[in-house]
Design a protein around this motif. Sequence first.
Motif, PDB file in Angstrom:
ATOM      1  N   SER A  21      40.179  38.029  48.496  1.00 35.77           N
ATOM      2  CA  SER A  21      39.288  38.521  47.472  1.00 35.77           C
ATOM      3  C   SER A  21      39.323  40.049  47.224  1.00 35.77           C
ATOM      4  O   SER A  21      39.769  40.686  48.338  1.00 35.77           O
ATOM      5  CB  SER A  21      37.698  38.013  47.945  1.00 35.77           C
ATOM      6  N   PHE A  22      38.806  40.704  46.162  1.00 36.27           N
ATOM      7  CA  PHE A  22      38.576  42.015  45.923  1.00 36.27           C
ATOM      8  C   PHE A  22      37.194  42.148  46.160  1.00 36.27           C
ATOM      9  O   PHE A  22      36.304  42.013  45.350  1.00 36.27           O
ATOM     10  CB  PHE A  22      39.236  42.346  44.591  1.00 36.27           C
ATOM     11  N   ASP A  23      36.906  43.291  46.767  1.00 39.42           N
ATOM     12  CA  ASP A  23      35.655  43.803  46.940  1.00 39.42           C
ATOM     13  C   ASP A  23      35.345  44.835  46.029  1.00 39.42           C
ATOM     14  O   ASP A  23      34.246  45.142  45.582  1.00 39.42           O
ATOM     15  CB  ASP A  23      35.121  44.473  48.560  1.00 39.42           C
ATOM     16  N   PHE A  24      36.457  45.633  45.614  1.00 32.43           N
ATOM     17  CA  PHE A  24      36.405  46.590  44.637  1.00 32.43           C
ATOM     18  C   PHE A  24      37.643  46.889  43.874  1.00 32.43           C
ATOM     19  O   PHE A  24      38.613  46.709  44.431  1.00 32.43           O
ATOM     20  CB  PHE A  24      35.844  47.942  45.516  1.00 32.43           C
ATOM     21  N   LEU A  25      37.637  47.159  42.642  1.00 31.69           N
ATOM     22  CA  LEU A  25      38.513  47.426  41.679  1.00 31.69           C
ATOM     23  C   LEU A  25      38.347  48.380  40.923  1.00 31.69           C
ATOM     24  O   LEU A  25      37.208  48.285  40.076  1.00 31.69           O
ATOM     25  CB  LEU A  25      39.057  46.422  40.993  1.00 31.69           C
ATOM     26  N   SER A  26      39.108  49.444  40.628  1.00 35.95           N
ATOM     27  CA  SER A  26      38.528  50.599  39.576  1.00 35.95           C
ATOM     28  C   SER A  26      38.990  50.195  38.411  1.00 35.95           C
ATOM     29  O   SER A  26      39.828  49.167  38.235  1.00 35.95           O
ATOM     30  CB  SER A  26      39.585  51.928  40.029  1.00 35.95           C
ATOM     31  N   LYS A  27      38.544  50.902  37.349  1.00 36.41           N
ATOM     32  CA  LYS A  27      38.745  50.262  36.005  1.00 36.41           C
ATOM     33  C   LYS A  27      40.082  50.491  35.478  1.00 36.41           C
ATOM     34  O   LYS A  27      40.332  49.965  34.384  1.00 36.41           O
ATOM     35  CB  LYS A  27      37.817  51.239  34.894  1.00 36.41           C
ATOM     36  N   GLY A  28      40.933  51.135  36.230  1.00 37.83           N
ATOM     37  CA  GLY A  28      42.405  51.363  35.982  1.00 37.83           C
ATOM     38  C   GLY A  28      42.945  49.995  35.607  1.00 37.83           C
ATOM     39  O   GLY A  28      44.158  49.830  34.932  1.00 37.83           O
ATOM     40  N   ILE A  29      42.580  48.915  36.423  1.00 39.20           N
ATOM     41  CA  ILE A  29      43.012  47.532  36.107  1.00 39.20           C
ATOM     42  C   ILE A  29      43.080  47.065  34.826  1.00 39.20           C
ATOM     43  O   ILE A  29      44.162  46.373  34.348  1.00 39.20           O
ATOM     44  CB  ILE A  29      42.201  46.474  37.128  1.00 39.20           C
ATOM     45  N   SER A  30      42.175  47.552  33.864  1.00 35.92           N
ATOM     46  CA  SER A  30      42.105  47.314  32.594  1.00 35.92           C
ATOM     47  C   SER A  30      43.394  47.850  31.692  1.00 35.92           C
ATOM     48  O   SER A  30      43.673  47.487  30.515  1.00 35.92           O
ATOM     49  CB  SER A  30      40.996  47.582  32.063  1.00 35.92           C
ATOM     50  N   ALA A  31      43.842  49.141  32.271  1.00 35.09           N
ATOM     51  CA  ALA A  31      45.107  49.512  31.659  1.00 35.09           C
ATOM     52  C   ALA A  31      46.360  48.795  31.559  1.00 35.09           C
ATOM     53  O   ALA A  31      47.127  48.803  30.787  1.00 35.09           O
ATOM     54  CB  ALA A  31      45.215  51.091  32.109  1.00 35.09           C
ATOM     55  N   PHE A  32      46.271  48.279  32.689  1.00 32.44           N
ATOM     56  CA  PHE A  32      47.506  47.354  33.005  1.00 32.44           C
ATOM     57  C   PHE A  32      47.432  45.908  32.447  1.00 32.44           C
ATOM     58  O   PHE A  32      48.149  45.363  31.785  1.00 32.44           O
ATOM     59  CB  PHE A  32      47.776  47.115  34.450  1.00 32.44           C
ATOM     60  N   TYR A  33      46.032  45.346  32.566  1.00 35.82           N
ATOM     61  CA  TYR A  33      45.876  44.054  31.855  1.00 35.82           C
ATOM     62  C   TYR A  33      44.578  44.095  31.220  1.00 35.82           C
ATOM     63  O   TYR A  33      43.474  43.878  31.563  1.00 35.82           O
ATOM     64  CB  TYR A  33      45.627  43.137  33.009  1.00 35.82           C
ATOM     65  N   PRO A  34      44.867  44.559  29.931  1.00 34.47           N
ATOM     66  CA  PRO A  34      43.588  44.738  28.785  1.00 34.47           C
ATOM     67  C   PRO A  34      42.800  43.372  28.576  1.00 34.47           C
ATOM     68  O   PRO A  34      41.503  43.687  28.612  1.00 34.47           O
ATOM     69  CB  PRO A  34      44.419  44.836  27.638  1.00 34.47           C
ATOM     70  N   ASP A  35      43.111  42.286  29.104  1.00 36.07           N
ATOM     71  CA  ASP A  35      42.447  40.952  28.965  1.00 36.07           C
ATOM     72  C   ASP A  35      41.575  40.717  30.270  1.00 36.07           C
ATOM     73  O   ASP A  35      40.756  39.856  30.510  1.00 36.07           O
ATOM     74  CB  ASP A  35      43.465  39.905  28.834  1.00 36.07           C
ATOM     75  N   LEU A  36      41.806  41.821  31.473  1.00 37.53           N
ATOM     76  CA  LEU A  36      41.197  41.562  32.619  1.00 37.53           C
ATOM     77  C   LEU A  36      40.283  42.719  32.687  1.00 37.53           C
ATOM     78  O   LEU A  36      40.328  43.727  32.351  1.00 37.53           O
ATOM     79  CB  LEU A  36      41.970  41.436  33.617  1.00 37.53           C
ATOM     80  N   ASN A  37      39.184  42.506  33.786  1.00 38.35           N
ATOM     81  CA  ASN A  37      38.389  43.495  34.025  1.00 38.35           C
ATOM     82  C   ASN A  37      38.035  43.290  35.426  1.00 38.35           C
ATOM     83  O   ASN A  37      38.097  42.438  36.013  1.00 38.35           O
ATOM     84  CB  ASN A  37      37.050  43.598  33.283  1.00 38.35           C
ATOM     85  N   PRO A  38      37.548  44.287  36.267  1.00 39.64           N
ATOM     86  CA  PRO A  38      37.246  44.131  37.725  1.00 39.64           C
ATOM     87  C   PRO A  38      36.231  43.033  38.009  1.00 39.64           C
ATOM     88  O   PRO A  38      36.566  42.235  39.026  1.00 39.64           O
ATOM     89  CB  PRO A  38      36.442  45.600  38.082  1.00 39.64           C
ATOM     90  N   GLU A  39      35.423  42.812  37.395  1.00 42.91           N
ATOM     91  CA  GLU A  39      34.301  41.855  37.736  1.00 42.91           C
ATOM     92  C   GLU A  39      35.186  40.556  37.597  1.00 42.91           C
ATOM     93  O   GLU A  39      34.958  39.466  38.513  1.00 42.91           O
ATOM     94  CB  GLU A  39      33.139  42.007  36.707  1.00 42.91           C
ATOM     95  N   SER A  40      35.861  40.017  36.496  1.00 34.44           N
ATOM     96  CA  SER A  40      36.290  39.063  36.756  1.00 34.44           C
ATOM     97  C   SER A  40      37.494  38.551  37.657  1.00 34.44           C
ATOM     98  O   SER A  40      37.760  37.537  37.962  1.00 34.44           O
ATOM     99  CB  SER A  40      37.385  38.663  35.112  1.00 34.44           C
ATOM    100  N   ILE A  41      38.278  39.901  38.026  1.00 41.35           N
ATOM    101  CA  ILE A  41      39.338  39.453  39.219  1.00 41.35           C
ATOM    102  C   ILE A  41      38.470  39.360  40.341  1.00 41.35           C
ATOM    103  O   ILE A  41      38.791  38.729  41.353  1.00 41.35           O
ATOM    104  CB  ILE A  41      40.178  40.893  39.179  1.00 41.35           C
TER     105      ILE A  41
END
Length: 364
Positions: free
Chosen positions: A195-215
């Motif tokens: 599981s991911f406890d934390f992900l910065s918002k940079g993830i949305s730059a790679f995967y526009p359809d995803l956000n930290p909360e959904s992952i």
Amino acid sequence: MNEQERIQDLLSYEILDTSPERELDELVEIASAICDTPIALITLLDQERQWCKAKIGMDVTYHHRKDSFCQYALSKPDEVLVADDPLHDARFKDIPIVVGEPHIRFYAGAPIQTSRGSVLGTLCVLDSRPHKISETEKKALILLAKKVIDFLDIRKELIEQRRNSKLSTTQLINLTDQVPGVVYQFRMNTQKAMSFDFLSKGISAFYPDLNPESIKENVQLIFDFIHPEDLPNVIQEIHESFQKVSPLNMEYRVLMRDNTVRWFTCKSVPEKLEDGSVIWYGIFQDVTNRKEYEETLEQISFDISHIIRRPISSLLGLVALSDNKNLSAEQLKEHARYIKIVADELDEFTRKLHDVYDRRKTRK
């Protein structure tokens, strides 16, 4: 301390209109037991009302300040305010709880005083029957009132610490969101659940359809993007890092939504917890441009060692022939023409090579 400063001191505790707290409820029970009264309260006075933070024997939550006993304790912070016969005391005889239910006939209140010297309210005991209070009971009320302010001071400090902690966390998240790449905290337990406890918002730059909360809700979303040929190695690297508690440092391909392939790097440092779980603190970044740059350098190296070899060999042969002293002037001119042709070919190739290198360097 003037009234404005007292109110500011009271508001700094952020206590008004808050829910009951066990520690303070227990203090009023102790006061009631010590003084043998059916009613005990912790009251706080703001500009217009007397509000009860803790109470026993009385259901009322607040009175108008002008109808309170405690208003008279504000100016005498070192004394227990006592009303042995409030019905015949000019200060209290018209108070609603004296002339009406529950017909208070005794009151004693110890001021709740802050370190700044302001009185926030009182710890008080009341009775519907005439009552006398001993000096020992007064001392007990004073000590209990000090316990109240001790609790409020600790509570205030904890609120400030939580606020500062929240502010620090917000600032840290804002900083990580500016990092080129994705800062993450990844966890695996002893059952190999990830599981991911934390992900910065940079993830949305790679995967526009995803956000930290959904992952964070579904970690599989990340693994679904990893190239099928690289996924087994990625999983293996994670498991080996879990077993050895060793840093993760790997590169893999990712399939994007538009069917293009990008290269990612993942670096993180693990920490093993007491329950056997492992947490990785790290970052992953898109390194496609770097990979392309490295591939270009490899191609340049190949071209230099293979393609350039032919014209250089030709030049060396022509130079060797030109050393023949029996060559005529016409033959020497012909050799020079061939040398120029090869030199021009070599010059064109090196120019193209430089242009490719320059473009790759700019992209990097």
